[in-house]
Scaffold this motif. Structure first.
Motif, PDB file in Angstrom:
ATOM      1  N   ALA A 658       0.814  -1.216   0.000  1.00 18.85           N
ATOM      2  CA  ALA A 658       0.000   0.000   0.000  1.00 18.85           C
ATOM      3  C   ALA A 658       0.847   1.265   0.000  1.00 18.85           C
ATOM      4  CB  ALA A 658      -0.940   0.002   1.206  1.00 18.85           C
ATOM      5  N   MET A 659       2.134   1.152   0.262  1.00 16.65           N
ATOM      6  CA  MET A 659       3.046   2.297   0.367  1.00 16.65           C
ATOM      7  C   MET A 659       2.662   3.140   1.587  1.00 16.65           C
ATOM      8  SD  MET A 659       4.854   1.521  -2.286  1.00 16.65           S
ATOM      9  CE  MET A 659       4.618   0.473  -3.713  1.00 16.65           C
ATOM     10  N   ALA A 660       2.808   4.457   1.491  1.00 16.40           N
ATOM     11  CA  ALA A 660       2.470   5.343   2.613  1.00 16.40           C
ATOM     12  C   ALA A 660       1.887   6.637   2.054  1.00 16.40           C
ATOM     13  CB  ALA A 660       3.710   5.648   3.450  1.00 16.40           C
ATOM     14  N   SER A 661       0.877   7.154   2.733  1.00 13.74           N
ATOM     15  CA  SER A 661       0.234   8.385   2.285  1.00 13.74           C
ATOM     16  C   SER A 661      -0.036   9.290   3.478  1.00 13.74           C
ATOM     17  CB  SER A 661      -1.086   8.085   1.560  1.00 13.74           C
ATOM     18  OG  SER A 661      -0.855   7.343   0.382  1.00 13.74           O
ATOM     19  N   VAL A 662      -0.033  10.598   3.221  1.00 14.31           N
ATOM     20  CA  VAL A 662      -0.360  11.583   4.240  1.00 14.31           C
ATOM     21  C   VAL A 662      -1.014  12.775   3.551  1.00 14.31           C
ATOM     22  CG1 VAL A 662       1.915  12.702   4.088  1.00 14.31           C
ATOM     23  CG2 VAL A 662       0.551  12.936   6.174  1.00 14.31           C
ATOM     24  N   THR A 663      -1.970  13.373   4.196  1.00 16.72           N
ATOM     25  CA  THR A 663      -2.638  14.553   3.646  1.00 16.72           C
ATOM     26  C   THR A 663      -2.040  15.802   4.288  1.00 16.72           C
ATOM     27  OG1 THR A 663      -4.675  13.317   3.243  1.00 16.72           O
ATOM     28  CG2 THR A 663      -4.833  15.727   3.320  1.00 16.72           C
ATOM     29  N   LEU A 664      -1.600  16.724   3.428  1.00 26.90           N
ATOM     30  CA  LEU A 664      -0.946  17.953   3.893  1.00 26.90           C
ATOM     31  C   LEU A 664      -1.653  19.163   3.289  1.00 26.90           C
ATOM     32  CD1 LEU A 664       2.782  16.931   3.232  1.00 26.90           C
ATOM     33  CD2 LEU A 664       1.551  16.822   5.414  1.00 26.90           C
ATOM     34  N   PRO A 665      -1.697  20.276   4.019  1.00 25.57           N
ATOM     35  CA  PRO A 665      -2.179  21.528   3.404  1.00 25.57           C
ATOM     36  C   PRO A 665      -1.117  22.006   2.412  1.00 25.57           C
ATOM     37  CG  PRO A 665      -1.421  21.939   5.630  1.00 25.57           C
ATOM     38  CD  PRO A 665      -1.370  20.458   5.451  1.00 25.57           C
ATOM     39  N   TYR A 666      -1.580  22.297   1.212  1.00 24.54           N
ATOM     40  CA  TYR A 666      -0.608  22.677   0.174  1.00 24.54           C
ATOM     41  C   TYR A 666       0.026  24.021   0.494  1.00 24.54           C
ATOM     42  CZ  TYR A 666       1.412  24.314  -4.188  1.00 24.54           C
ATOM     43  OH  TYR A 666       2.275  24.810  -5.119  1.00 24.54           O
ATOM     44  N   ALA A 667       1.352  24.041   0.461  1.00 29.69           N
ATOM     45  CA  ALA A 667       2.123  25.276   0.601  1.00 29.69           C
ATOM     46  C   ALA A 667       3.234  25.228  -0.424  1.00 29.69           C
ATOM     47  CB  ALA A 667       2.705  25.398   2.009  1.00 29.69           C
ATOM     48  N   PRO A 668       3.361  26.222  -1.282  1.00 24.19           N
ATOM     49  CA  PRO A 668       4.440  26.211  -2.279  1.00 24.19           C
ATOM     50  C   PRO A 668       5.800  26.118  -1.598  1.00 24.19           C
ATOM     51  CG  PRO A 668       2.856  27.954  -2.740  1.00 24.19           C
ATOM     52  CD  PRO A 668       2.524  27.432  -1.373  1.00 24.19           C
ATOM     53  N   GLY A 669       6.732  25.529  -2.326  1.00 25.63           N
ATOM     54  CA  GLY A 669       8.078  25.427  -1.780  1.00 25.63           C
ATOM     55  C   GLY A 669       8.714  24.101  -2.121  1.00 25.63           C
ATOM     56  N   ARG A 670       9.289  23.460  -1.094  1.00 24.96           N
ATOM     57  CA  ARG A 670      10.067  22.246  -1.318  1.00 24.96           C
ATOM     58  C   ARG A 670       9.544  21.122  -0.424  1.00 24.96           C
ATOM     59  NH1 ARG A 670      14.572  24.281  -0.396  1.00 24.96           N
ATOM     60  NH2 ARG A 670      14.872  23.654   1.782  1.00 24.96           N
ATOM     61  N   LEU A 671       9.183  20.012  -1.039  1.00 31.62           N
ATOM     62  CA  LEU A 671       8.743  18.823  -0.307  1.00 31.62           C
ATOM     63  C   LEU A 671       9.829  17.763  -0.467  1.00 31.62           C
ATOM     64  CD1 LEU A 671       6.454  17.368   1.274  1.00 31.62           C
ATOM     65  CD2 LEU A 671       5.576  16.597  -0.956  1.00 31.62           C
ATOM     66  N   GLU A 672      10.342  17.278   0.673  1.00 28.73           N
ATOM     67  CA  GLU A 672      11.447  16.329   0.654  1.00 28.73           C
ATOM     68  C   GLU A 672      11.045  15.043   1.367  1.00 28.73           C
ATOM     69  OE1 GLU A 672      15.587  18.253   1.174  1.00 28.73           O
ATOM     70  OE2 GLU A 672      14.228  19.511   2.350  1.00 28.73           O
ATOM     71  N   ALA A 673      11.671  13.934   0.944  1.00 31.27           N
ATOM     72  CA  ALA A 673      11.420  12.638   1.586  1.00 31.27           C
ATOM     73  C   ALA A 673      12.731  11.884   1.689  1.00 31.27           C
ATOM     74  CB  ALA A 673      10.403  11.834   0.793  1.00 31.27           C
ATOM     75  N   ILE A 674      12.893  11.174   2.799  1.00 32.72           N
ATOM     76  CA  ILE A 674      14.023  10.268   2.988  1.00 32.72           C
ATOM     77  C   ILE A 674      13.444   8.907   3.341  1.00 32.72           C
ATOM     78  CG2 ILE A 674      16.134   9.777   4.289  1.00 32.72           C
ATOM     79  CD1 ILE A 674      16.368  12.743   4.868  1.00 32.72           C
ATOM     80  N   ALA A 675      13.853   7.876   2.605  1.00 34.79           N
ATOM     81  CA  ALA A 675      13.374   6.523   2.850  1.00 34.79           C
ATOM     82  C   ALA A 675      14.445   5.741   3.593  1.00 34.79           C
ATOM     83  CB  ALA A 675      13.035   5.835   1.529  1.00 34.79           C
ATOM     84  N   TYR A 676      13.977   4.908   4.546  1.00 35.24           N
ATOM     85  CA  TYR A 676      14.881   4.127   5.377  1.00 35.24           C
ATOM     86  C   TYR A 676      14.555   2.641   5.241  1.00 35.24           C
ATOM     87  CZ  TYR A 676      15.987   8.575   7.650  1.00 35.24           C
ATOM     88  OH  TYR A 676      16.382   9.873   7.897  1.00 35.24           O
ATOM     89  N   ARG A 677      15.616   1.855   5.216  1.00 30.99           N
ATOM     90  CA  ARG A 677      15.459   0.404   5.235  1.00 30.99           C
ATOM     91  C   ARG A 677      16.435  -0.151   6.266  1.00 30.99           C
ATOM     92  NH1 ARG A 677      16.689  -2.443  -0.274  1.00 30.99           N
ATOM     93  NH2 ARG A 677      14.749  -1.418  -0.955  1.00 30.99           N
ATOM     94  N   GLY A 678      15.877  -0.882   7.269  1.00 29.86           N
ATOM     95  CA  GLY A 678      16.739  -1.403   8.321  1.00 29.86           C
ATOM     96  C   GLY A 678      17.414  -0.306   9.111  1.00 29.86           C
ATOM     97  N   GLY A 679      16.762   0.835   9.222  1.00 27.43           N
ATOM     98  CA  GLY A 679      17.314   1.946   9.977  1.00 27.43           C
ATOM     99  C   GLY A 679      18.316   2.784   9.223  1.00 27.43           C
ATOM    100  N   ARG A 680      18.586   2.447   7.978  1.00 24.63           N
ATOM    101  CA  ARG A 680      19.583   3.181   7.193  1.00 24.63           C
ATOM    102  C   ARG A 680      18.895   3.902   6.043  1.00 24.63           C
ATOM    103  NH1 ARG A 680      22.666   1.946   2.701  1.00 24.63           N
ATOM    104  NH2 ARG A 680      21.715  -0.145   2.602  1.00 24.63           N
ATOM    105  N   ALA A 681      19.262   5.174   5.857  1.00 27.14           N
ATOM    106  CA  ALA A 681      18.698   5.937   4.740  1.00 27.14           C
ATOM    107  C   ALA A 681      19.167   5.331   3.424  1.00 27.14           C
ATOM    108  CB  ALA A 681      19.114   7.392   4.839  1.00 27.14           C
ATOM    109  N   ILE A 682      18.224   5.034   2.556  1.00 30.49           N
ATOM    110  CA  ILE A 682      18.585   4.414   1.270  1.00 30.49           C
ATOM    111  C   ILE A 682      18.197   5.264   0.067  1.00 30.49           C
ATOM    112  CG2 ILE A 682      18.466   2.062   2.185  1.00 30.49           C
ATOM    113  CD1 ILE A 682      15.684   1.850   0.780  1.00 30.49           C
TER     114      ILE A 682
END
Length: 950
Positions: A658-682
């Motif tokens: 299903a992955m992951a989803s979140v609802t956010l109020p839109y604000a222009p700018g920069r949206l960043e994501a970091i994914a982790y596997r086994g506690g390590r950023a991948i």
């Protein structure tokens, strides 16, 4: 000609390495084995085309009826001397349906475009040295029903738009000054599918020249086998002998490794009967070959030669791969002894800009896009693919479910099925034969009887690959097609997977079709009034599932061999869930251009082990500030952290499916994501709000093309802001211009667009809007060294892209403008006295005046001193407008020539000579008469060569 030696034949392929190294696909089927006497010449150029039917003249009198029943007397546009001088020129592949307007009254599944009827004609010359060679015409695909005449004689009828066919040209061929005319009537009103099928000569055409003793088309079978320890390549070769005496030959097969070094060679002697054929069987032992797989698509080459007296008569190259296949009822699919989930897509065969007339290099592009998505397989839905797709699948490592179009036991259908298996059985990429799709007879005794006959055809030609069919429902009924299959294909029916496996635990099962989710690329939300579907995996057909759920149903069941998502790409027609004015489907994980939708990234995360992280949707939504937007983090990780404008906004676990989803109020700018596997950023992903578009940017799929006038590259067009960021909401109208090449077509992936795909100004210019930030232009290489593409849009800085050109020449049949040939001569009875030039031919008299074709002579005698020839003709439009010449290629014997009752030439020399006479301008009908005077002597007279008007 110096006869080629075996060594010269076997050493020839290395010269192709330079092009392959530059990233340019070299279609194996298009290039003859170097040094071979065999020639495979392209017939793609030089066709004249007429859109619409041309009625045959009515047959009302006895003479017309008599002539109609005789070979060589085709009338209308099928006749050799038909005036096609005002028809346009086209190069095939050609899809005329793509140029039709969109009309709401037309067939929805054909994309609301008329198809209709069209005519093609092509003229070419054959060297007199070809008289003793075997000559074959090959047509790879014509949509849909095709009738072929050669030199005025009906030669072939084909009733499927998806299978190719061959014609033995030998019985019809003319040589030297006699030009050959191929006329084809294509009836595209006939449909075979419920999707866009196109219209016309949409695949390649070829002329093959080979020795009288030769290898039959598609009749080398070289499919590697193993007993679990040792490998061998059984090679079966059908050798044909067109000569009138038996021929003793040696058939030799040599295996080359991936570096093109010879590995092993074997040969056998055979006798080929006169005007017959024989089958030679050889076997090449191989020690520890490198295996073919999607990860390592290692190809070997089998060079097969027919030799007589140490000289090569014919030779054929065949690419093969070593791999094992096994479908297990409990554990799924195994390749080379290792479990492998089939991660496949279904795909139709049309693309933006070209319809079904897909250039060879575009197949390569499309399969590379699938590989980038994580796919390892393709189902050719629902018909045999282009040969070039299979060549690309072999090279790139894409497994293929090769599908036949129709369930039937009709003899011509079984012939077409046999054609498919013979053509494709050497491809290591082909892992399954699929015999039909969603047939209403699948749970009937009639359907079972049909499938049994079809299975027999397949098994007689290939006993290694399993047979399947794509079934939709009635899986538990008796009798059932499913009972006859090696692998049972489920179209949808996800809820029945477990029940079926429990009921039939010994039957291998795969999902031959699943998902049927739809989305519009770049759309934030569904707007059914505007025929727009959210690009977020929330919309699907009532018989399907979202991408994530559909794959979960397969991935969590070990007995499921894998699946084929409907579909890899959007396609024209079938605009479910909408109708007019939508003209294309939205099922694809990519749009019609191959641009990624959210589904592309979902599948990439589901199907790839390498780290994947993507955010959907993009982050440029002016006017929606403060409004909620659901963001999906698409990743194959354990956890993802999101930051908006450097502020943490979510720390989410990632569900495997299903992955992951979140609802956010839109604000222009920069949206960043970091994914982790086994506690390590991948993986790290950042999306930014783009500013106003200020310029255009061009990105080619590759920067170098082969300079053969055929190689084609897709170029992505996008609008960018002042920081060079793509503007995903740009909708600008873009103008295209190419210098030194050709624009084949344009597209933008909008399933609701009614803009033209076609170029204008003889392929030099085109226009198309950006759709949600993107458009695509297909540019084809020139024969020269330079090409550059320029794009412009109002208010934006233009972009220019020079393209590198690598010289390449493909062998082809020269284009010859068809001169009007005067072929329907009548010969009066020989006379010892001077005949009456005005002697009429009585109506219905088929015998007193003989019918005569130029190209023969006979001898005079005392009773046959005078012989009168007569022909009536109307000059073609171009000659009628300006005047022309009457060209007698070879007149034997003394003769006088009259044109419309006026003596225009006297030939006293009995030798055979060429005569050229002026023809005045004008549209009137003419009568041409030749009176031969042998003086009563036994000297040759007659029209020893052609008579043409130019």
């Amino acid at each position: 000609m110096i006869a080629p030696t075996r060594r010269g034949i076997l050493a020839g392929s290395a010269a192709l390495g330079g092009l392959a190294a530059s990233g340019i696909a070299v279609p194996a089927a298009a290039i003859p084995l170097a040094g071979s006497p065999r020639q495979r010449l392209s017939l793609d150029d030089g066709w004249r085309f007429h859109e619409g039917d041309i009625a045959f003249p009515p047959i009302l009198d006895h003479e017309a009826s008599y002539a109609n029943g005789k070979a060589g007397n085709a009338t209308g546009a099928a006749a050799s001397d038909y005036d096609d001088s005002d028809w346009g020129r086209v190069k095939i592949p050609h899809d005329w349906a793509l140029g039709q307007p969109f009309e709401p009254a037309q067939n929805i599944d054909q994309g609301f475009r008329r198809r209709g009827i069209g005519w093609y004609r092509r003229t070419f010359a054959l060297d007199p040295a070809d008289r003793d060679r075997d000559l074959e015409l090959q047509f790879d695909g014509i949509a849909t029903h095709a009738t072929v005449w050669i030199n005025g004689t009906l030669a072939y009828r084909n009733f499927s738009g998806f299978t190719g066919f061959t014609i033995d040209l030998g019985p019809y061929a003319l040589f030297g000054d006699d030009l050959n005319t191929v006329a084809i009537r294509v009836d595209a009103n006939a449909t075979e599918g419920w999707w866009y099928e196109g219209a016309g000569l949409y695949r390649h055409a070829w002329l093959v020249k080979r020795a009288p003793v030769h290898i039959a088309t598609d009749c080398v079978h070289a499919d590697p086998r193993t007993d679990g320890e040792n490998w061998s390549v059984p090679v079966t070769v059908t050798v044909v002998n067109r000569s009138s005496s038996d021929k003793r030959v040696t058939v030799e097969a040599t295996l080359f490794d991936p570096a093109d070094h010879p590995v092993a060679r074997t040969q056998t002697a055979a006798t080929v009967p006169a005007n017959g054929q024989t089958v030679a069987r050889l076997s090449i032992p191989v020690a520890a070959p490198q295996l073919w797989s999607p990860e390592m698509p290692t190809l070997y080459r089998v060079a097969t030669c027919v030799l007589r007296n140490g000289q090569v008569e014919d030779a054929v190259d065949t690419n093969i791969g070593f791999r094992t296949l096994r479908f297990d009822a409990a554990q799924g699919f195994f390749l080379n002894g290792q479990p492998l989930k089939i991660k496949g897509v279904c795909a139709h065969q049309d693309h933006a800009g070209v319809g079904v007339a897909v250039p060879d290099s575009l197949w390569d592009y499309r399969l590379r896009r699938l590989k980038a998505m994580g796919a390892n397989a393709i189902r050719c839905a629902h018909n045999p693919p282009a040969a070039e797709l299979l060549d690309a699948a072999d090279r790139l490592g894409i497994m293929v479910m090769d599908e036949h179009r129709e369930l039937s036991a009709a003899s011509d259908t079984l012939d077409r099925l046999g054609w498919l298996v013979r053509r494709d059985r050497n491809h290591p990429s082909v892992i399954l034969w699929s015999l039909c799709n969603e047939e209403s007879l699948q749970s009937s005794a009639v359907g079972v009887a049909m499938i049994r006959r079809m299975k027999a055809v397949v098994r007689a030609l290939d006993d290694t690959r399993p047979i399947t069919a794509a079934l939709n429902g009635a899986m538990f009924a008796t009798p059932n097609i499913a009972d006859e299959l090696d692998v049972v294909g489920f179209n949808y029916g996800t809820a029945q997977y477990d029940r079926y496996h429990a009921t039939y635990p010994d039957r291998p099962v795969l999902s031959s079709e699943d998902t049927s989710a739809y989305m519009t690329r770049g759309a934030l939300r569904t707007d059914r009034v505007a025929h727009v579907l959210a690009d977020d995996d929330s919309e699907h057909a009532n018989w399907g599932l979202p991408h994530r759920a559909a794959w979960e149903a397969i991935a969590t069941r070990p007995f499921m061999a894998g699946g084929f998502v409907w579909t890899g790409f959007d396609y024209r027609g079938e605009p479910t869930p909408f109708a007019w004015p939508s003209v294309g489907a939205s099922f694809g994980a990519m749009d019609l251009c191959g641009f990624a939708k959210t589904a592309f990234h979902i599948r990439r995360a589901l199907w790839s082990h390498a780290p994947v992280l993507e955010l959907s949707p993009h982050w440029t939504w002016p006017g929606l500030e403060g409004q909620p937007i659901t963001v999906m983090a698409i990743a194959n990780a354990d956890r993802v952290v999101l930051r908006l404008n450097d502020r943490p906004v979510a720390d989410l676990p990632i569900d495997r499916f299903a992955m992951a989803s979140v609802t956010l109020p839109y604000a222009p700018g920069r949206l960043e994501a970091i994914a982790y596997r086994g506690g390590r950023a991948i993986a790290h992903r950042r999306v930014e709000t783009a500013g106003a578009a200020i310029a255009l940017r061009l990105t080619p799929d590759r920067e170098t093309l082969a300079g053969d006038g055929r190689d084609t590259v897709p170029v992505t067009v996008e609008a960018i802001d002042a920081k060079g960021r793509a503007v995903p909401i740009a909708q600008h109208a873009v103008r295209f211009r190419v210098d030194g090449g050709t624009i084949l077509g344009v597209g933008n992936g909008d399933p609701n667009s009614h803009e033209s795909d076609l170029a204008t100004n003889a392929g030099r210019t085109a226009a198309r809007r950006l759709f949600n930030g993107l458009a695509q232009v297909l540019v084809q290489s020139p024969a020269g060294p330079h090409m550059a593409l320029t794009v412009e849009a109002d208010g934006l800085a233009p972009a220019r892209l020079p393209m590198g050109i690598v010289p390449r020449t493909l062998p082809e049949v020269a284009v010859r403008d068809g001169r009007q040939s005067l072929t329907e001569w009548r010969q009066a009875p020989p006379s010892a006295t001077l005949p009456d030039l005005d002697r009429p031919i009585a109506d219905g008299d088929m015998n007193s005046w003989a019918w005569l074709k130029p190209g023969s002579t006979e001898s005079g005698n005392a009773d046959a001193r005078y012989i009168l020839f007569r022909v009536a003709f109307t000059p073609r439009r171009n000659v009628a407008a300006t005047g022309g010449r009457i060209i007698f290629a070879a007149i034997a014997g003394p003769a006088r020539i009259w044109l419309d009752g006026r003596l225009v030439h006297t030939k006293t020399d009995p030798a055979t000579t060429r005569v050229i006479l002026p023809l005045p301008a004008g549209t009137r009908d003419h009568v041409l008469q030749l009176l031969f005077d042998t003086g009563g002597r036994a000297i040759p007279f007659g029209l020893a060569g052609t008579v043409t008007i130019a």
